[in-house]
Design an enzyme around this catalytic site. Structure first.
Site, mmCIF file in Angstrom:
data_model
loop_
_atom_site.group_PDB
_atom_site.id
_atom_site.type_symbol
_atom_site.label_atom_id
_atom_site.label_comp_id
_atom_site.label_asym_id
_atom_site.label_seq_id
_atom_site.Cartn_x
_atom_site.Cartn_y
_atom_site.Cartn_z
ATOM 1 N N HIS A 133 0.825 -1.213 0.000
ATOM 2 C CA HIS A 133 0.000 0.000 0.000
ATOM 3 C C HIS A 133 0.861 1.267 0.000
ATOM 4 O O HIS A 133 0.366 2.380 0.159
ATOM 5 C CB HIS A 133 -0.887 -0.057 1.266
ATOM 6 C CG HIS A 133 -2.017 0.906 1.297
ATOM 7 N ND1 HIS A 133 -2.117 1.929 2.215
ATOM 8 C CD2 HIS A 133 -3.126 1.006 0.512
ATOM 9 C CE1 HIS A 133 -3.221 2.606 2.001
ATOM 10 N NE2 HIS A 133 -3.858 2.081 0.983
ATOM 11 N N LYS A 135 3.430 4.359 -1.237
ATOM 12 C CA LYS A 135 3.548 5.291 -2.355
ATOM 13 C C LYS A 135 4.864 6.016 -2.133
ATOM 14 O O LYS A 135 4.955 6.899 -1.287
ATOM 15 C CB LYS A 135 2.389 6.307 -2.349
ATOM 16 C CG LYS A 135 0.971 5.705 -2.458
ATOM 17 C CD LYS A 135 0.299 5.554 -1.126
ATOM 18 C CE LYS A 135 -1.198 5.371 -1.249
ATOM 19 N NZ LYS A 135 -1.717 4.088 -0.848
ATOM 20 N N ASP A 140 18.162 9.172 -6.894
ATOM 21 C CA ASP A 140 19.600 9.387 -6.642
ATOM 22 C C ASP A 140 19.928 9.542 -5.154
ATOM 23 O O ASP A 140 20.949 10.179 -4.810
ATOM 24 C CB ASP A 140 20.085 10.650 -7.393
ATOM 25 C CG ASP A 140 20.061 10.442 -8.902
ATOM 26 O OD1 ASP A 140 19.979 9.277 -9.348
ATOM 27 O OD2 ASP A 140 20.106 11.451 -9.635
ATOM 28 N N HIS A 301 -8.075 12.400 1.047
ATOM 29 C CA HIS A 301 -7.439 11.082 1.070
ATOM 30 C C HIS A 301 -6.159 11.094 1.903
ATOM 31 O O HIS A 301 -5.428 10.102 1.970
ATOM 32 C CB HIS A 301 -7.152 10.675 -0.386
ATOM 33 C CG HIS A 301 -6.673 9.278 -0.578
ATOM 34 N ND1 HIS A 301 -5.366 8.984 -0.916
ATOM 35 C CD2 HIS A 301 -7.311 8.089 -0.474
ATOM 36 C CE1 HIS A 301 -5.234 7.672 -1.049
ATOM 37 N NE2 HIS A 301 -6.396 7.102 -0.782
ATOM 38 N N LYS A 303 -3.372 11.059 4.865
ATOM 39 C CA LYS A 303 -3.130 10.234 6.061
ATOM 40 C C LYS A 303 -2.094 10.985 6.881
ATOM 41 O O LYS A 303 -0.893 10.705 6.823
ATOM 42 C CB LYS A 303 -2.599 8.846 5.670
ATOM 43 C CG LYS A 303 -3.523 8.024 4.739
ATOM 44 C CD LYS A 303 -3.106 8.149 3.294
ATOM 45 C CE LYS A 303 -3.777 7.115 2.407
ATOM 46 N NZ LYS A 303 -5.233 7.140 2.332
ATOM 47 N N ASP A 308 0.216 18.623 19.384
ATOM 48 C CA ASP A 308 0.783 19.720 20.177
ATOM 49 C C ASP A 308 1.694 20.655 19.381
ATOM 50 O O ASP A 308 2.612 21.276 19.956
ATOM 51 C CB ASP A 308 1.584 19.153 21.374
ATOM 52 C CG ASP A 308 0.662 18.564 22.433
ATOM 53 O OD1 ASP A 308 -0.577 18.672 22.278
ATOM 54 O OD2 ASP A 308 1.182 17.993 23.409
#
Ligand SMILES: O=P(O)(O)OC[C@H](O)CO
Length: 383
Positions: A133, A135, A140, A301, A303, A308
């Protein structure tokens, strides 16, 4: 599926939404850049690939065979054609709907199609299950990208998501994540990647990686620990928010001790069942003093979370069972006031496109909705 199609027709989730320009911060000797709009992010990723001199590590959960997908394929093939070593990983299951021909890349590119059925499924189902899952993009060892964005035209303009680019020594965190995965799952025909150690340790910027085959799921602990430390405010943005017992308890404990806990989720996501499961927790959260905000008329979408104004996470893991104890995931954990301030600005921006769900409004929802929540609740352990 029929319910999702009907909902897509009634609520196309294609309204415009506010976005921010990419924002930089410096953490140690590394520059972080937060992206909140797909077009900006994809341009930066394609630029990075176009500038690659030695190697490109590209890993995606979803890779659509559309215009954006083709632009990435073209950029990777152009890099391979000029002698750059290009390594590509994509998840087979997530891309079953994409024609196989799209994935017939230039033969100079090393491609790992992460299989959806793997050896050991009967003997050790947890180790042998889970989707890739993640991405990720590393160029380099100088530039690295990670976050919620898959690759596709829909995500370029119609989904609000968050990704981070790293420039500097902390790119090792992402490189290392790619190399470990590649060497663990490569087929014998694919080359081994050198697994170099970290030359500079940067305790305030690290990657946490869930790896089902190792029975290692640190991202859940990262969340639990950060929420447990909160004294002032917690801001969470999630596409699919189905907290388990402990995450729920941590959020409620924080709210009970006076922490301002806010959770931003799509009013309607692209997964109707995930929405109904999330809603099953709203009553408990609202009664416990957690504030819930519903993102309007478009898909969010991201995440991400901050605590604080000091701690942040940006990554690929949703707060649900699939991500926290099921899939291969990678989240950055960043302890830096500048990055947290940037993400808090993004959160404030997103709230301008959201409405608060009050306890009174929630309790007054139609009986049919309450029945729906009950009916889908047995699915919670699977999602
Ligand atoms: O699994 P995610 O979080 O990358 O989201 C993917 C979308 O839900 C695809 O439908």
């Amino acid at each position: 599926m029929a319910a999702e199609r009907l909902r897509r027709h009634r609520h196309p989730l294609d309204a415009p939404f506010p976005t921010a320009a990419p924002a930089d911060n410096t953490v140690g000797a590394t520059t972080t850049t937060v992206y909140t709009f797909g077009d900006d992010l994809y341009a930066a990723m394609l630029d990075a690939i176009a500038g690659a001199r030695d190697h490109v590590f590209f890993e995606t959960y979803i890779w659509k065979g559309d215009d954006v997908g083709h632009r990435f394929r073209d950029a990777l093939e152009a890099a391979a054609a000029r002698g750059v070593e290009v390594y590509v990983v994509y998840d087979a299951f997530a891309n079953l709907v994409v024609p196989r021909s799209f994935f017939r890349l230039d033969t100079r590119i090393h491609v790992l199609r992460f299989p959806w059925v793997r050896a050991g499924a009967l003997v050790s189902p947890l180790r042998a299950s889970g989707r890739d899952h993640r991405k990720l993009l590393v160029v380099d060892d100088e530039l690295g990208f990670v976050g919620g964005y898959n690759i596709g035209s829909l995500y370029a303009r119609h989904w609000r998501d968050t990704h981070v680019r790293l420039a500097g020594p902390a790119v090792w965190e992402l490189r290392n994540g790619f190399v470990d995965f590649w060497n663990r799952w490569r087929t014998p025909a694919l080359p081994v990647l050198p697994d170099v150690g970290s030359t500079s340790w940067l305790p305030q910027l690290r990657a946490a990686r869930n790896s089902p085959s190792d029975l290692v799921f640190p991202i859940r602990n990262v969340y639990l620990d950060a929420i447990d430390r909160a004294t002032s405010h917690v801001q969470i943005t999630q596409a699919y928010f189905i907290p388990d017992r402990e995450i729920l308890a941590a959020l409620l404990d924080a709210a009970a001790r006076g922490v301002d806990v806010r959770v931003l989720v799509p009013e309607r996501s692209n997964h109707v069942v995930a929405d109904w499961l999330a809603r099953g927790h709203y009553g408990t959260l609202l009664r416990g003093g957690v504030r819930i905000f519903l993102y309007a008329d478009a898909m969010i979408h991201a995440k991400t979370a901050t605590v604080d104004g000091r701690w942040s996470t940006v990554g690929t893991a949703n707060i649900d069972r699939l991500s926290l104890t099921g899939n291969y995931e990678i989240n950055l954990e960043i302890v830096d006031a500048g990055v947290a301030a940037t993400l808090e600005e993004v959160f404030a921006m997103d709230l301008t496109n959201a409405r608060e769900l009050t306890r009174a409004a929630w309790e007054a929802r139609p009986t049919l909705h309450k029945v729906g929540e009950r009916l889908v609740s047995p699915l919670a352990p699977f999602l």
